[in-house]
Scaffold this motif. Structure first.
Motif: not given
Length: 120
Positions: A61-85
């Motif tokens: 579960l930790g491995a799956v969560g880390a991979v899913v979190g990596g993709y979800v986190g990347l999508a969220v982070r890209k949106r935040a980057l455009r707005r906040f740097g």
């Protein structure tokens, strides 16, 4: 996690990740080497926090969560980057991660204190 060398090593890796993540040259977290590192660290963290009888399931579960979190986190982070740097979005992400980890560890401690002692 009870050995000082493991704690020191994990701490050094965590600080390195915190600092490296703020650099503009940092690759996306979904490139193969980064994804592999997330998979392994997620599995180790899941297994380390689980009761002995459930380490395999928790590691998976930790491995799956880390991979899913990596993709979800990347999508969220890209949106935040455009707005906040880069730096501000990274600091907010780190604060959220630290907060979530603290809550998980506190819940685990409360759960551990309720478990009956087992004599071996």
């Amino acid at each position: 996690m009870r050995r000082p060398s493991v704690v020191i090593g994990a701490s050094i890796l965590a600080v390195g990740e915190l600092l490296g993540d703020k650099m503009r040259s940092a690759p996306d977290r979904t490139v193969p080497p980064g994804l592999a590192a997330r998979l392994v660290s997620g599995a180790l963290a899941g297994a380390a926090l689980a009761p002995h009888a459930r380490r395999l399931q928790a590691g998976a579960l930790g491995a799956v969560g880390a991979v899913v979190g990596g993709y979800v986190g990347l999508a969220v982070r890209k949106r935040a980057l455009r707005r906040f740097g880069q730096t501000r979005s990274g600091l907010v992400e780190d604060a959220l991660t630290l907060g979530a980890t603290t809550l998980i560890m506190r819940a685990d401690r409360r759960q551990s204190s309720r478990r009956p002692a087992v004599a071996i």
